[in-house]
Design a protein around this motif. Structure first.
Motif, PDB file in Angstrom:
ATOM      1  N   GLU A  88       0.813  -1.221   0.000  1.00 38.12           N
ATOM      2  CA  GLU A  88       0.000   0.000   0.000  1.00 38.12           C
ATOM      3  C   GLU A  88       0.846   1.271   0.000  1.00 38.12           C
ATOM      4  N   ARG A 144      -0.072   5.123  -0.963  1.00 39.42           N
ATOM      5  CA  ARG A 144      -0.462   5.917   0.205  1.00 39.42           C
ATOM      6  C   ARG A 144       0.542   6.996   0.563  1.00 39.42           C
ATOM      7  N   LEU A 178       1.165   9.110   6.541  1.00 38.04           N
ATOM      8  CA  LEU A 178       0.565   7.994   7.260  1.00 38.04           C
ATOM      9  C   LEU A 178      -0.003   8.438   8.594  1.00 38.04           C
TER      10      LEU A 178
END
Length: 405
Positions: free
Chosen positions: A353, A357, A402
């Motif tokens: 991911e 991301r 994140l």
């Protein structure tokens, strides 16, 4: 402690793939995690912190020596054991840094990188059913080579965040069936430098069970305040140790694939019997160039380690700011971070991911662990910090997404 040997009935190539955890259910070979992550980086434009190669050149003197060698016509087969200029430089290096005296003619062998040295050593010394002990996580080539040789891979876990082996587990792993104790220090992927007590215990166990010690020391000059002690310098170790290193990491020339080993003459002879039928020889113009590098002043080696340490600190700060728990490495190219505080208990899933991301690529530490041991490492991710400062700063900025979302 765990042990692994591929299922019976596999073809040799399948056994190799199975050892590295790459044998698919249909009998084919799955892509390595490095190939998968690099492809993701290329597709998404993410910063590739998955593979351990620098994005800056090494010392100018070393590069110029290679260019000069090419111009001088050093472009044909070198001697099978390596060019004299490099073998002499390796012997001088061992004496200069570690006080080890090795015979240039019989105790030094030049190889196609440390990986070929490892391959030739394992294929030369490990027979069907022989056990090879490594620490875990481990460089993935170890498992593949042990399986190809028909050996049994026994592992001793190193645990996040301090990566120190349990003495009792180490004692239990080494038995009279152990042919090789393979010691990787400074360690990949964790960046740990094994302490003197552990090294001494390894020598004692090798003596007790008549095992050969094989070392992988490719990060020997890239330590951060913790000295690297070659196990061959310890009492009782020299006569049973094959020490392996290379110029790729120290001089940022990973593509040249110039490695070597030093060992007592009978062990060199055994390894050469296999090595001469692998690549035969390699890298003629690069051999005098690495010889030049090995003779550079102490300050060059110290500066390389200091620069890498500064890069480590940039990425460590970025990872911590993003919400990871970080194990600060004492050496090498890599830093291991725990994604669990961010809510990710599966590092492999996170790595798939991350390019979308956060625009960054890492590698799950579970890729360096046998399947039955992966749960203990599942949330851990390895990132490479052997990149330019601006690249690491940009990666840190991207990773902050994140924690923001």
């Amino acid at each position: 402690m765990s042990d692994f040997s591929p299922a019976p009935g596999l073809r040799p190539w399948q056994r190799t793939a199975a050892g590295a955890g790459l044998l698919a259910a249909d009998g084919g070979i799955a892509a390595t995690i490095f190939a998968e992550m690099s492809a993701l980086a290329a597709r998404t434009g993410a910063i590739n912190l998955g593979q351990g190669f620098p994005d800056e050149d090494g010392p100018a003197e070393v590069l110029e020596a290679a260019r000069q060698a090419i111009a001088d016509g050093v472009n044909q087969y070198p001697p099978g054991i390596g060019m004299p200029v490099l073998r002499e430089a390796i012997a001088a290096h061992q004496r200069r840094f570690y006080g080890l005296d090795v015979d240039v003619a019989s105790e030094v062998l030049v190889t196609a990188g440390a990986t070929e040295a490892l391959a030739a050593t394992i294929l030369a010394l490990v027979d069907t059913g022989d056990e090879v002990v490594t620490f875990e996580p481990y460089y993935d080539a170890y498992a593949a080579l042990i399986a190809r040789a028909g050996g049994v891979h026994r592992t001793v876990p190193l645990r996040f965040p301090d990566w120190r082996p349990d003495p009792d587990e180490l004692e239990a792993a080494v038995t009279d069936r152990t042919r090789i104790i393979l010691v990787n220090s400074p360690h990949n992927p964790t960046g740990a430098v094994l302490d003197a007590e552990t090294l001494t215990r390894i020598v004692r166990l090798a003596e007790k069970h008549d095992a050969i010690i094989v070392t992988d020391e490719v990060y020997e000059h890239l330590t951060f305040g913790v000295p690297h002690v070659p196990i061959a310098t310890l009492p009782g170790a020299r006569e049973r140790t094959i020490s392996i290193s290379s110029g790729g990491k120290t001089f940022s020339t990973t593509g040249w694939k110039i490695g070597w080993l030093t060992a007592p003459a009978p062990l060199v002879t055994a390894v050469l019997a296999v090595k001469q039928y692998l690549t035969f020889v390699n890298g003629a113009p690069f051999q005098p160039a690495i010889a030049k590098g090995l003779g550079l002043p102490d300050a060059v080696f110290a500066d390389a380690a200091a620069e890498l340490r500064a890069k480590r600190d940039v990425l460590a700060a970025g990872l911590e700011a993003a919400g990871f728990t970080v194990s600060l490495p004492d050496a090498g190219y890599f830093i291991v971070a725990d994604a669990a505080p961010l809510g990710y208990d599966d590092g492999a899933a996170l790595c798939r991911e991350l390019p979308d991301r956060a625009g960054v690529v890492g590698v799950p530490v579970s890729s360096f662990v046998h399947p039955d041991r992966q749960d203990a490492y599942r949330s851990l991710v390895r990132f490479a910090f052997c990149k330019r400062h601006d690249v690491l700063e940009e990666a840190s900025t991207r990773l902050s997404r994140l924690s923001a979302g």
